[in-house]
Design a protein around this motif. Structure first.
Motif, PDB file in Angstrom:
ATOM      1  N   PHE A   6     -16.975 -35.197 -13.329  1.00 25.80           N
ATOM      2  CA  PHE A   6     -17.967 -36.025 -13.977  1.00 25.80           C
ATOM      3  C   PHE A   6     -17.367 -36.955 -15.020  1.00 25.80           C
ATOM      4  O   PHE A   6     -17.947 -37.962 -15.336  1.00 25.80           O
ATOM      5  N   SER A   7     -16.183 -36.664 -15.537  1.00 28.58           N
ATOM      6  CA  SER A   7     -15.616 -37.488 -16.583  1.00 28.58           C
ATOM      7  C   SER A   7     -14.928 -38.733 -16.042  1.00 28.58           C
ATOM      8  O   SER A   7     -14.776 -39.704 -16.752  1.00 28.58           O
ATOM      9  N   ASP A  81     -25.746 -37.556 -12.104  1.00 29.21           N
ATOM     10  CA  ASP A  81     -25.194 -38.356 -13.204  1.00 29.21           C
ATOM     11  C   ASP A  81     -24.770 -39.756 -12.748  1.00 29.21           C
ATOM     12  O   ASP A  81     -23.894 -40.367 -13.340  1.00 29.21           O
ATOM     13  N   ALA A  83     -25.844 -42.689 -13.168  1.00 28.42           N
ATOM     14  CA  ALA A  83     -25.834 -43.750 -14.184  1.00 28.42           C
ATOM     15  C   ALA A  83     -24.539 -43.725 -14.986  1.00 28.42           C
ATOM     16  O   ALA A  83     -23.980 -44.782 -15.293  1.00 28.42           O
ATOM     17  N   ASN A  84     -24.055 -42.536 -15.311  1.00 26.36           N
ATOM     18  CA  ASN A  84     -22.782 -42.430 -16.021  1.00 26.36           C
ATOM     19  C   ASN A  84     -21.636 -42.949 -15.164  1.00 26.36           C
ATOM     20  O   ASN A  84     -20.692 -43.552 -15.681  1.00 26.36           O
ATOM     21  N   VAL A  85     -21.688 -42.712 -13.865  1.00 26.56           N
ATOM     22  CA  VAL A  85     -20.652 -43.196 -12.957  1.00 26.56           C
ATOM     23  C   VAL A  85     -20.619 -44.722 -12.999  1.00 26.56           C
ATOM     24  O   VAL A  85     -19.550 -45.324 -13.097  1.00 26.56           O
ATOM     25  N   ILE A  87     -21.783 -46.770 -15.406  1.00 23.15           N
ATOM     26  CA  ILE A  87     -21.351 -47.232 -16.733  1.00 23.15           C
ATOM     27  C   ILE A  87     -19.854 -47.013 -16.934  1.00 23.15           C
ATOM     28  O   ILE A  87     -19.147 -47.911 -17.393  1.00 23.15           O
ATOM     29  N   ASP A  88     -19.357 -45.836 -16.574  1.00 23.25           N
ATOM     30  CA  ASP A  88     -17.931 -45.539 -16.750  1.00 23.25           C
ATOM     31  C   ASP A  88     -17.050 -46.427 -15.890  1.00 23.25           C
ATOM     32  O   ASP A  88     -15.898 -46.693 -16.244  1.00 23.25           O
ATOM     33  N   ARG A  91     -17.423 -50.203 -17.641  1.00 17.66           N
ATOM     34  CA  ARG A  91     -16.954 -50.363 -19.021  1.00 17.66           C
ATOM     35  C   ARG A  91     -15.522 -50.912 -19.139  1.00 17.66           C
ATOM     36  O   ARG A  91     -15.288 -51.825 -19.946  1.00 17.66           O
TER      37      ARG A  91
END
Length: 151
Positions: A6-7, A81, A83-85, A87-88, A91
């Protein structure tokens, strides 16, 4: 599932490579629209790669790598997750002038299968919003001055 998955949504084989980071950003935009209707068509994936190639946006990234990145990111976008994917992945290139390419690509992917689904329209709106509000990447390295107050 491990936290490591996930990170980092996709492993960048050359972390300093702006070509790979730009390719990942373009691919995430196309993949987000492609998975929005819950059916990724091969023509949508092909449109992403063709768009990148036709504009010379990631000339040092092999086609096989682009296809692999698309498949990996499309799979990750089906996770909670997602949305985090997105955005990450966007960015690191937020200072690059990719916004118009991201939007054009997302619209082309939506139209690629000749059926623009309402969820694809929502995905395009989300990308438009993200390109407007995503925090800019911070510059690091020699010659970058700090704006911290002096004591």
């Amino acid at each position: 599932m491990s936290d490591a998955k996930f990170s980092n949504p996709i492993e960048i084989t050359e972390p300093s490579s702006l070509n790979e980071q730009a390719a990942a950003a373009l691919i995430i935009a196309g993949a987000l629209v492609a998975v929005a209707d819950r059916s990724v068509s091969p023509v949508e994936r092909d449109e992403v790669i063709r768009f990148i190639r036709d504009r010379g946006l990631a000339p040092h990234v092999a086609d096989e790598r682009l296809f692999s990145m698309f498949d990996e990111l499309a799979e990750r976008l089906e996770e909670p997750d997602f949305a985090n994917v997105v955005i990450d992945t966007l960015r690191p290139v937020s200072n690059m002038p990719l916004s118009s390419h991201l939007m054009e690509l997302s619209e082309r992917v939506a139209a690629a299968d000749e059926d623009v689904h309402p969820h694809e329209v929502q995905a395009i709106k989300l990308l438009r919003l993200l390109t407007l509000v995503l925090p800019r990447a911070k510059q690091v390295g020699p010659g970058v001055t700090s704006t911290a107050p002096k004591e």
